[in-house]
Design a protein around this motif. Structure first.
Motif, short mmCIF file in Angstrom:
data_model
loop_
_atom_site.label_atom_id
_atom_site.label_comp_id
_atom_site.label_asym_id
_atom_site.label_seq_id
_atom_site.Cartn_x
_atom_site.Cartn_y
_atom_site.Cartn_z
N THR A 1 -30.46 -1.57 14.98
CA THR A 1 -29.36 -2.53 15.09
C THR A 1 -28.37 -2.08 16.15
N GLN A 2 -27.97 -0.82 16.11
CA GLN A 2 -27.02 -0.30 17.09
C GLN A 2 -27.58 -0.39 18.50
N VAL B 1 -27.91 -4.16 19.77
CA VAL B 1 -26.59 -4.74 20.01
C VAL B 1 -26.02 -4.24 21.33
N ASN B 2 -26.19 -2.98 21.61
CA ASN B 2 -25.67 -2.42 22.86
C ASN B 2 -26.42 -2.92 24.08
N PHE C 1 -19.26 2.09 15.44
CA PHE C 1 -20.09 1.01 15.98
C PHE C 1 -19.24 -0.23 16.27
N LEU C 2 -18.40 -0.62 15.31
CA LEU C 2 -17.57 -1.81 15.49
C LEU C 2 -16.56 -1.64 16.62
N HIS D 1 -16.93 0.15 19.29
CA HIS D 1 -17.59 0.28 20.59
C HIS D 1 -18.61 -0.82 20.86
N ARG D 2 -18.53 -1.91 20.12
CA ARG D 2 -19.47 -3.02 20.32
C ARG D 2 -19.17 -3.71 21.66
N LEU E 1 -19.14 -9.78 21.61
CA LEU E 1 -19.92 -9.93 20.38
C LEU E 1 -19.06 -10.27 19.17
N ILE F 1 -19.03 -10.52 15.12
CA ILE F 1 -19.75 -9.85 14.03
C ILE F 1 -19.27 -10.43 12.71
#
Length: 178
Positions: free
Chosen positions: A107-108, A111-112, A141-142, A144-145, A149, A151
């Motif tokens: 997922t990480q 997304v990146n 993660f949130l 540095h998204r 994006l 979420i």
């Protein structure tokens, strides 16, 4: 009549005098089974041409995994943990824990790459509360998204730290007991 505007997945190609920032939305309830309202929103957005990824961390039973996403139309990918059962507590065997960690890492990574404009992290709060995914990793993660994006976080017992960074919180309550 509805007009459809095509918008690139990334803001980098837009020539706006400002940047469009993605939002963090939280949908929470003390009961489960409120995912229908989130799915209605997701289907509408994907149907309009926006790339969407749904990740269900605690749902299993169909051996789906991220290698075999369900693709609903051209713009909606749906992945689950590659498990033979649904997770309802923190007692996982090694293979179940590995499947969950692989899904979180995937997922990480995806997304990146910037492919998606909307990400739904279903029951992420329970995975955090069970100690299966570290809260600090989720917060990192949130923060540095990709900036474009949006979420959506779902789940009961949402950690306070996630509520504090949310741009919108929707708490769903029953008005009566059946």
């Amino acid at each position: 009549m509805v007009a459809q505007l095509e918008i690139p997945a990334s803001n980098s190609n837009l020539s706006l005098p400002y940047s469009v920032e993605g939002l963090v939305q939280v949908f929470t309830s003390s009961q489960r089974s409120f995912f229908t309202s989130v799915m209605a929103q997701v289907l509408r957005i994907a149907g309009q041409g926006t790339p969407v990824l749904i990740v269900q961390f605690l749902k299993g039973g169909i051996r789906q995994g991220f290698e075999r996403p369900t693709q609903m139309g051209k713009h909606l990918d749906w992945i689950r943990c590659d498990l033979p059962r649904c997770i309802d507590n923190s007692d996982l065997d090694e293979s179940e824990n590995q499947a969950l960690q692989e899904l979180w890492q995937y997922t990480q990574k995806v997304v990146n790459e910037g492919k998606y404009s909307l990400l739904v992290l279903d029951e992420l709060s329970l995975a955090v509360n069970f100690g299966l995914i570290p809260e600090s990793e989720v917060l990192d993660f949130l923060s540095h998204r990709p900036p474009h994006l949006d979420i959506i976080l779902t789940g009961s017992q949402m950690p306070k730290s996630l509520l504090e960074i949310a741009d919108q919180i929707t708490e769903i309550r029953r008005s009566h007991q059946p």
